[in-house]
Scaffold this motif. Structure first.
Motif, PDB file in Angstrom:
ATOM      1  N   LEU A   1     -16.968 -20.297   8.063  1.00  0.00           N
ATOM      2  CA  LEU A   1     -15.937 -21.217   7.587  1.00  0.00           C
ATOM      3  C   LEU A   1     -14.601 -20.846   8.225  1.00  0.00           C
ATOM      4  CD1 LEU A   1     -16.490 -21.639   3.752  1.00  0.00           C
ATOM      5  CD2 LEU A   1     -16.461 -23.445   5.449  1.00  0.00           C
ATOM      6  N   ALA A   2     -13.828 -21.834   8.600  1.00  0.00           N
ATOM      7  CA  ALA A   2     -12.504 -21.562   9.139  1.00  0.00           C
ATOM      8  C   ALA A   2     -11.672 -20.841   8.085  1.00  0.00           C
ATOM      9  CB  ALA A   2     -11.824 -22.870   9.544  1.00  0.00           C
ATOM     10  N   PRO A   3     -10.972 -19.770   8.472  1.00  0.00           N
ATOM     11  CA  PRO A   3     -10.191 -19.022   7.477  1.00  0.00           C
ATOM     12  C   PRO A   3      -9.016 -19.837   6.976  1.00  0.00           C
ATOM     13  CG  PRO A   3      -9.717 -18.227   9.688  1.00  0.00           C
ATOM     14  CD  PRO A   3     -10.855 -19.185   9.818  1.00  0.00           C
ATOM     15  N   PRO A   4      -8.664 -19.694   5.707  1.00  0.00           N
ATOM     16  CA  PRO A   4      -7.498 -20.417   5.177  1.00  0.00           C
ATOM     17  C   PRO A   4      -6.207 -19.856   5.758  1.00  0.00           C
ATOM     18  CG  PRO A   4      -8.352 -18.885   3.556  1.00  0.00           C
ATOM     19  CD  PRO A   4      -9.321 -18.877   4.688  1.00  0.00           C
ATOM     20  N   GLN A   5      -5.184 -20.697   5.812  1.00  0.00           N
ATOM     21  CA  GLN A   5      -3.902 -20.294   6.368  1.00  0.00           C
ATOM     22  C   GLN A   5      -3.091 -19.493   5.336  1.00  0.00           C
ATOM     23  OE1 GLN A   5      -2.517 -21.525   9.736  1.00  0.00           O
ATOM     24  NE2 GLN A   5      -4.739 -21.334   9.857  1.00  0.00           N
ATOM     25  N   VAL A   6      -2.395 -18.476   5.822  1.00  0.00           N
ATOM     26  CA  VAL A   6      -1.500 -17.706   4.958  1.00  0.00           C
ATOM     27  C   VAL A   6      -0.103 -17.744   5.573  1.00  0.00           C
ATOM     28  CG1 VAL A   6      -3.338 -16.211   4.118  1.00  0.00           C
ATOM     29  CG2 VAL A   6      -2.022 -15.527   6.125  1.00  0.00           C
ATOM     30  N   ASP A   7       0.887 -17.586   4.725  1.00  0.00           N
ATOM     31  CA  ASP A   7       2.273 -17.657   5.165  1.00  0.00           C
ATOM     32  C   ASP A   7       2.718 -16.312   5.738  1.00  0.00           C
ATOM     33  OD1 ASP A   7       5.393 -17.224   4.150  1.00  0.00           O
ATOM     34  OD2 ASP A   7       4.961 -19.221   4.954  1.00  0.00           O
ATOM     35  N   PRO A   8       3.329 -16.302   6.934  1.00  0.00           N
ATOM     36  CA  PRO A   8       3.763 -15.023   7.515  1.00  0.00           C
ATOM     37  C   PRO A   8       4.788 -14.304   6.656  1.00  0.00           C
ATOM     38  CG  PRO A   8       4.643 -16.888   8.761  1.00  0.00           C
ATOM     39  CD  PRO A   8       3.618 -17.435   7.817  1.00  0.00           C
ATOM     40  N   GLY A   9       5.604 -15.067   5.900  1.00  0.00           N
ATOM     41  CA  GLY A   9       6.567 -14.427   5.008  1.00  0.00           C
ATOM     42  C   GLY A   9       5.884 -13.647   3.907  1.00  0.00           C
ATOM     43  N   LEU A  10       4.758 -14.188   3.398  1.00  0.00           N
ATOM     44  CA  LEU A  10       4.007 -13.487   2.362  1.00  0.00           C
ATOM     45  C   LEU A  10       3.398 -12.201   2.924  1.00  0.00           C
ATOM     46  CD1 LEU A  10       2.746 -13.384  -0.476  1.00  0.00           C
ATOM     47  CD2 LEU A  10       0.848 -14.759   0.404  1.00  0.00           C
ATOM     48  N   VAL A  11       2.862 -12.286   4.150  1.00  0.00           N
ATOM     49  CA  VAL A  11       2.299 -11.100   4.798  1.00  0.00           C
ATOM     50  C   VAL A  11       3.359 -10.017   4.933  1.00  0.00           C
ATOM     51  CG1 VAL A  11       1.260 -10.203   6.910  1.00  0.00           C
ATOM     52  CG2 VAL A  11       0.561 -12.442   6.036  1.00  0.00           C
ATOM     53  N   ALA A  12       4.550 -10.402   5.388  1.00  0.00           N
ATOM     54  CA  ALA A  12       5.628  -9.433   5.572  1.00  0.00           C
ATOM     55  C   ALA A  12       6.073  -8.832   4.236  1.00  0.00           C
ATOM     56  CB  ALA A  12       6.815 -10.094   6.275  1.00  0.00           C
ATOM     57  N   GLN A  13       6.171  -9.666   3.197  1.00  0.00           N
ATOM     58  CA  GLN A  13       6.635  -9.193   1.897  1.00  0.00           C
ATOM     59  C   GLN A  13       5.665  -8.195   1.285  1.00  0.00           C
ATOM     60  OE1 GLN A  13       7.232 -12.324  -0.959  1.00  0.00           O
ATOM     61  NE2 GLN A  13       7.881 -10.939  -2.586  1.00  0.00           N
ATOM     62  N   LEU A  14       4.375  -8.509   1.310  1.00  0.00           N
ATOM     63  CA  LEU A  14       3.385  -7.620   0.705  1.00  0.00           C
ATOM     64  C   LEU A  14       3.186  -6.360   1.532  1.00  0.00           C
ATOM     65  CD1 LEU A  14       0.730 -10.220  -0.501  1.00  0.00           C
ATOM     66  CD2 LEU A  14       2.566  -9.138  -1.810  1.00  0.00           C
ATOM     67  N   SER A  15       3.295  -6.490   2.846  1.00  0.00           N
ATOM     68  CA  SER A  15       3.171  -5.314   3.694  1.00  0.00           C
ATOM     69  C   SER A  15       4.314  -4.344   3.431  1.00  0.00           C
ATOM     70  CB  SER A  15       3.155  -5.727   5.169  1.00  0.00           C
ATOM     71  OG  SER A  15       3.070  -4.595   6.008  1.00  0.00           O
ATOM     72  N   ALA A  16       5.534  -4.879   3.291  1.00  0.00           N
ATOM     73  CA  ALA A  16       6.684  -4.025   2.994  1.00  0.00           C
ATOM     74  C   ALA A  16       6.539  -3.356   1.628  1.00  0.00           C
ATOM     75  CB  ALA A  16       7.975  -4.852   3.043  1.00  0.00           C
ATOM     76  N   ALA A  17       6.028  -4.100   0.642  1.00  0.00           N
ATOM     77  CA  ALA A  17       5.833  -3.532  -0.688  1.00  0.00           C
ATOM     78  C   ALA A  17       4.825  -2.388  -0.651  1.00  0.00           C
ATOM     79  CB  ALA A  17       5.370  -4.623  -1.656  1.00  0.00           C
ATOM     80  N   ALA A  18       3.769  -2.550   0.159  1.00  0.00           N
ATOM     81  CA  ALA A  18       2.775  -1.481   0.280  1.00  0.00           C
ATOM     82  C   ALA A  18       3.383  -0.249   0.943  1.00  0.00           C
ATOM     83  CB  ALA A  18       1.572  -1.983   1.072  1.00  0.00           C
ATOM     84  N   GLN A  19       4.204  -0.462   1.972  1.00  0.00           N
ATOM     85  CA  GLN A  19       4.830   0.660   2.657  1.00  0.00           C
ATOM     86  C   GLN A  19       5.811   1.402   1.747  1.00  0.00           C
ATOM     87  OE1 GLN A  19       4.328   1.924   5.743  1.00  0.00           O
ATOM     88  NE2 GLN A  19       2.649   0.480   6.097  1.00  0.00           N
ATOM     89  N   GLU A  20       6.549   0.645   0.934  1.00  0.00           N
ATOM     90  CA  GLU A  20       7.568   1.249   0.070  1.00  0.00           C
ATOM     91  C   GLU A  20       7.033   1.620  -1.311  1.00  0.00           C
ATOM     92  OE1 GLU A  20      10.648  -1.629  -0.008  1.00  0.00           O
ATOM     93  OE2 GLU A  20      10.960  -1.601   2.168  1.00  0.00           O
ATOM     94  N   ARG A  21       5.746   1.339  -1.556  1.00  0.00           N
ATOM     95  CA  ARG A  21       5.108   1.629  -2.851  1.00  0.00           C
ATOM     96  C   ARG A  21       5.896   0.989  -3.995  1.00  0.00           C
ATOM     97  NH1 ARG A  21       3.427   8.031  -2.268  1.00  0.00           N
ATOM     98  NH2 ARG A  21       2.221   7.821  -0.339  1.00  0.00           N
ATOM     99  N   GLU A  22       6.122  -0.312  -3.852  1.00  0.00           N
ATOM    100  CA  GLU A  22       6.849  -1.062  -4.864  1.00  0.00           C
ATOM    101  C   GLU A  22       5.909  -2.015  -5.589  1.00  0.00           C
ATOM    102  OE1 GLU A  22      10.671  -4.114  -5.331  1.00  0.00           O
ATOM    103  OE2 GLU A  22       9.995  -3.437  -3.352  1.00  0.00           O
ATOM    104  N   LEU A  23       5.962  -1.992  -6.910  1.00  0.00           N
ATOM    105  CA  LEU A  23       5.140  -2.896  -7.710  1.00  0.00           C
ATOM    106  C   LEU A  23       5.497  -4.344  -7.407  1.00  0.00           C
ATOM    107  CD1 LEU A  23       5.138  -1.131 -11.193  1.00  0.00           C
ATOM    108  CD2 LEU A  23       3.112  -1.685  -9.841  1.00  0.00           C
ATOM    109  N   VAL A  24       4.472  -5.202  -7.407  1.00  0.00           N
ATOM    110  CA  VAL A  24       4.665  -6.623  -7.144  1.00  0.00           C
ATOM    111  C   VAL A  24       4.043  -7.426  -8.280  1.00  0.00           C
ATOM    112  CG1 VAL A  24       4.160  -8.536  -5.588  1.00  0.00           C
ATOM    113  CG2 VAL A  24       4.657  -6.284  -4.643  1.00  0.00           C
ATOM    114  N   ARG A  25       4.779  -8.455  -8.723  1.00  0.00           N
ATOM    115  CA  ARG A  25       4.261  -9.367  -9.744  1.00  0.00           C
ATOM    116  C   ARG A  25       3.963 -10.710  -9.076  1.00  0.00           C
ATOM    117  NH1 ARG A  25       8.014  -8.871 -12.971  1.00  0.00           N
ATOM    118  NH2 ARG A  25       7.077  -7.607 -14.622  1.00  0.00           N
ATOM    119  N   PHE A  26       2.791 -11.282  -9.363  1.00  0.00           N
ATOM    120  CA  PHE A  26       2.454 -12.570  -8.768  1.00  0.00           C
ATOM    121  C   PHE A  26       1.429 -13.289  -9.641  1.00  0.00           C
ATOM    122  CE2 PHE A  26      -0.211  -9.254  -6.897  1.00  0.00           C
ATOM    123  CZ  PHE A  26      -1.495  -9.734  -7.094  1.00  0.00           C
ATOM    124  N   THR A  27       1.232 -14.559  -9.331  1.00  0.00           N
ATOM    125  CA  THR A  27       0.201 -15.353  -9.997  1.00  0.00           C
ATOM    126  C   THR A  27      -0.996 -15.464  -9.070  1.00  0.00           C
ATOM    127  OG1 THR A  27       1.848 -16.647 -11.206  1.00  0.00           O
ATOM    128  CG2 THR A  27      -0.358 -17.600 -11.010  1.00  0.00           C
TER     129      THR A  27
END
Length: 335
Positions: A131-157
């Motif tokens: 199946l063709a992979p679904p599209q993701v937003d590059p801003g979301l990738v950058a935000q979550l990647s930064a949170a993982a690097q900085e070990r910052e909790l993230v809240r989302f739905t």
């Protein structure tokens, strides 16, 4: 020889933030005095290399306002060309950006490498099975990647395929790592409220918000992030693409089925040895063909068309196996 060593020295300084003189000398196989001469040569070429003195001194390639032309060797040039042309197509708007990045890099390269880079032209083709992979937003990738690097909790739905599409559950997670598997983006994170690890699909994450709270590092289950992601039963794909979908009970553990099932399949553990798998394909026979690769017994739950396809496929298999004593009678089975 000197030019090659200088190029290797530049690559080392670009790959690591700081280097001691002894560390560079060991990697290059030269004396610390030679390293100092090579550092001066880089400075003469315009590369801003800073150094601190003393026993704990180090070299660092600083970020200048203007850098000299990009210097890479032939293998690095090939790697750049192939990496940009085969970049995952699942990130929104990256197609044009990767082409522009490749053109920009070509402008910085020496003429002979720029010409060689232009010889690598790759066209990606879709795999009819996947199946063709679904599209993701590059801003979301950058935000979550930064949170993982900085070990910052993230809240989302998070919208799981187990609940109605219009609904979602709020998650407070410790992001650990972003993973791409079969073109699909996952965030491996620890759910603080559920006290459990999950592989969240990025295309199902909505309204991410930083919290400013930090968390302590945790060990990934099984100590292997790849094994953890592959063992997750819920792949997160919906069942609205393939023309033929079926549900089957397999006499095989869910961890094994989830590891080898296609990206759009969903798996459910009935018990330790029985797995319910729901997946799709372009034909009923293709579904049967995949299921038999597991070399285990399976029972078709639905639909009737899949059960009928199984009977047709078995009816087309006609195997004539000689008896073991055929070789003793000139190659002909004995009566």
């Amino acid at each position: 020889m000197i030019a090659n060593r200088t190029l290797e020295l530049l690559s080392l300084l670009q790959a690591q933030k700081e280097w001691t003189g002894d560390g560079l000398a060991e990697r290059l196989g030269v004396s610390p005095r030679t390293v100092r001469r090579d550092i001066n040569r880089l400075r003469e070429l315009g590369y801003p290399v800073t150094a601190t003195k003393g026993p704990s001194g180090y070299y660092r390639l600083s970020r200048g306002a203007r850098l000299p032309p990009l210097v890479v060797d032939d293998e690095q040039a090939i790697a750049i060309a192939l990496s940009l042309q085969t970049a995952p197509a699942s990130v929104t708007g990256m197609g044009d950006a990767t082409r522009r990045a490749l053109n920009s890099i070509r402008e910085l390269l020496p003429p002979h490498l720029s010409r060689r880079l232009a010889t690598f032209s790759v066209e990606q083709m879709e795999n009819a099975w996947e199946l063709a992979p679904p599209q993701v937003d590059p801003g979301l990738v950058a935000q979550l990647s930064a949170a993982a690097q900085e070990r910052e909790l993230v809240r989302f739905t998070y919208r799981s395929i187990e609940v109605d599409e219009a609904d979602g559950c709020e998650v407070l997670a410790e992001p650990h790592r972003l993973v791409v598997w079969s073109g699909r983006w996952y965030m491996v994170a620890y759910d603080q409220r559920g006290c459990s690890w999950h592989a969240y699909r990025l295309d199902r994450i909505e309204q991410p918000a930083p919290t400013g709270w930090r968390f302590a590092q945790r060990d990934v289950p099984e100590g292997d992030i790849t094994r953890f992601v592959q063992s997750q039963p819920d792949r997160g794909d919906t069942s609205d693409t393939w023309p033929c979908w079926g549900t089957v009970l397999m006499e095989c553990p869910v961890a094994l089925v989830a590891k080898w099932a296609p990206g759009a399949a969903s798996c459910e553990a009935i018990d330790e040895r029985i797995t319910r798998i729901r997946m799709g394909a372009w034909s009923w026979s293709a579904l049967i063909g995949f299921l038999v690769t597991f070399d285990c017994r399976f029972t078709v739950e639905s639909p009737p068309e899949l059960a009928e396809a199984a009977r047709r496929v078995m009816g087309r298999i006609d195997v004539d196996i000689p008896r073991a004593d055929a070789s003793a009678s000139g190659g002909k089975p004995t009566p």
